[in-house]
Design a protein around this motif. Structure first.
Motif, PDB file in Angstrom:
ATOM      1  N   LEU A 102      -1.292  -6.418   7.094  1.00 18.20           N
ATOM      2  CA  LEU A 102      -1.028  -5.086   7.636  1.00 18.20           C
ATOM      3  C   LEU A 102      -2.060  -4.711   8.700  1.00 18.20           C
ATOM      4  N   THR A 103      -3.310  -5.087   8.453  1.00  8.90           N
ATOM      5  CA  THR A 103      -4.362  -4.803   9.428  1.00  8.90           C
ATOM      6  C   THR A 103      -4.073  -5.504  10.748  1.00  8.90           C
ATOM      7  N   ARG A 104      -3.680  -6.760  10.677  1.00  6.71           N
ATOM      8  CA  ARG A 104      -3.358  -7.507  11.905  1.00  6.71           C
ATOM      9  C   ARG A 104      -2.186  -6.866  12.649  1.00  6.71           C
ATOM     10  N   ASN A 135      -4.363 -10.409   0.776  1.00  7.21           N
ATOM     11  CA  ASN A 135      -3.663 -11.086   1.871  1.00  7.21           C
ATOM     12  C   ASN A 135      -2.682 -10.140   2.551  1.00  7.21           C
ATOM     13  N   LEU A 136      -2.007  -9.326   1.751  1.00 11.50           N
ATOM     14  CA  LEU A 136      -1.067  -8.366   2.319  1.00 11.50           C
ATOM     15  C   LEU A 136      -1.801  -7.283   3.099  1.00 11.50           C
ATOM     16  N   THR A 156      -1.976   2.876   4.527  1.00 16.49           N
ATOM     17  CA  THR A 156      -1.954   2.037   3.325  1.00 16.49           C
ATOM     18  C   THR A 156      -2.954   0.888   3.352  1.00 16.49           C
ATOM     19  N   HIS A 157      -3.199   0.287   4.512  1.00 22.91           N
ATOM     20  CA  HIS A 157      -3.817  -1.048   4.538  1.00 22.91           C
ATOM     21  C   HIS A 157      -5.225  -1.089   3.948  1.00 22.91           C
ATOM     22  N   LEU A 169      -0.330  -5.756  -7.125  1.00 17.72           N
ATOM     23  CA  LEU A 169      -0.175  -7.198  -6.915  1.00 17.72           C
ATOM     24  C   LEU A 169      -1.401  -7.949  -7.434  1.00 17.72           C
ATOM     25  N   PRO A 170      -1.269  -9.257  -7.705  1.00 17.85           N
ATOM     26  CA  PRO A 170      -2.457 -10.055  -8.044  1.00 17.85           C
ATOM     27  C   PRO A 170      -3.502  -9.945  -6.950  1.00 17.85           C
ATOM     28  N   LYS A 171      -4.757 -10.124  -7.327  1.00 18.39           N
ATOM     29  CA  LYS A 171      -5.894  -9.873  -6.441  1.00 18.39           C
ATOM     30  C   LYS A 171      -5.747 -10.503  -5.054  1.00 18.39           C
TER      31      LYS A 171
END
Length: 344
Positions: free
Chosen positions: A152-154, A147-148, A183-184, A140-142
């Motif tokens: 995921l962390t949240r 942001n994703l 993954t996060h 994905l773009p930077k």
């Protein structure tokens, strides 16, 4: 007789054209199928027990659009996730999901599991029926990628600390947590995300990133808390050990870099780290000796590539004599594993 003929002609004029009947029927059929899956999903997750029923309703709509319509379009019509043809369906999914997130009760990790069930295969956290990496999280773009990762962390912290209230996801809550944790923070491309004149400088910037360090620690604490109550972890042992091992190794190595003047031997993660490695080695050796194929490729690679563990273990051994005997035993097992891998 003439009157009957006239009535027949009038009826024919009133009949709708076939193309119009089909045009009307198609959306009605789509709506019927959608709500059939919607109500089935409601029953599966026991949505009537939700503590935020309106939010759950929106999440289910998003999930049905994704798992039914996006999946069918992707699998059978060969439309990639990033295609303009797929865009309306993804926008509609996002609309319902975001409505659910606005309405969800605080301290409830329900939205994290719904995200996994709705989006994981789109972002390649899970494998879809047709391989497509067009929206892979790593490509994905930077800003979109980070942001994703933050999202995921949240979710991990919410699920681990607060749990899921009301609805019952069964084994899918476990699948969501283990997959998102794996993954996060994995495979962060320092060339893409960090500044510096050389790659080494960019790695240094990454290791000094306070946000990453905080996310790594907080999500690890939440993950360990989740494992204590996870009823479905028996099918994830190797995956879990890999998750735990990689995370504490990062936290220990990060402390080595950021607090080099302090005594590394006081690092609270070292005992857990050594325990994880020993468990991995035991399970690995048993499987190798039994010629048991390890199905998960990520875990299989972990068994074959232990160089990062050796670097950290060597540093601990050289700095902390009290861990020397334990690390010597681990190194012996490493050699045994190497022998098995080489066919000896």
């Amino acid at each position: 007789m003439e009157q009957e003929t006239l009535q027949t002609q009038q009826l024919k004029k009133r009949k709708l054209p076939k193309w119009l009947i089909i045009l009307i029927a198609i959306p009605l059929v789509i709506i019927a199928i959608h709500f059939n899956f919607y109500f089935a999903t409601q029953r599966i997750v026991k949505a009537d027990e939700s503590i935020n029923q309106e939010a759950t309703s929106y999440f289910i709509h998003a999930n049905v659009i994704s798992m039914l319509w996006i999946n069918a379009t992707h699998t059978y019509l060969f439309v990639d996730y990033d295609s303009w043809l797929m865009k309306p369906l993804i926008v509609l999914t996002d609309y319902f999901f975001e409505k659910g997130e606005v309405l969800i009760q605080p301290h409830n990790g329900e939205d994290g599991v719904w995200w996994y069930l709705t989006y994981a295969y789109i972002y390649n956290l899970s494998t879809s029926q047709r391989i497509d990496t067009s929206m892979d999280i790593y490509s994905l773009p930077k800003n979109e990628e980070m942001n994703l990762r933050n999202k995921l962390t949240r979710y991990i912290i919410k699920i681990g600390n607060d749990g899921v209230k009301g609805v019952d996801f069964g084994k899918y809550e476990s699948s969501a947590m283990h997959t998102m944790f794996a993954t996060h923070l994995s495979n962060i491309d320092v060339e893409k995300h960090y500044t510096g004149n050389t790659k080494q400088e960019k790695i240094g910037t990454y290791l000094h990133d306070k946000n990453i360090n905080a996310y790594a620690n907080d999500s690890y604490v939440a993950y360990v808390r989740f494992l204590k109550k996870d009823q479905f972890k028996s099918g994830w042992e190797l995956f879990i050990l890999n998750n735990l091992n990689e995370r504490v190794r990062f936290l220990i190595f990060n402390d080595m870099v950021n607090f080099s003047s302090q005594n590394i031997c006081t690092n609270k993660y070292i005992p857990s780290y050594l325990t994880y490695i020993k468990l991995i080695n035991i399970k690995s050796l048993n499987r190798k000796n039994q010629n048991d194929d390890i199905p998960n490729q990520k875990v299989k690679k972990m068994f074959e590539d232990r160089e990062r563990d050796r670097i950290v273990l060597t540093q601990i051994k050289n700095s902390c004599p009290n861990f020397g005997d334990e690390i010597n035993q681990i190194e012996i097992t490493f050699q045994q594993l190497k022998g098995v891998n080489n066919g000896r």
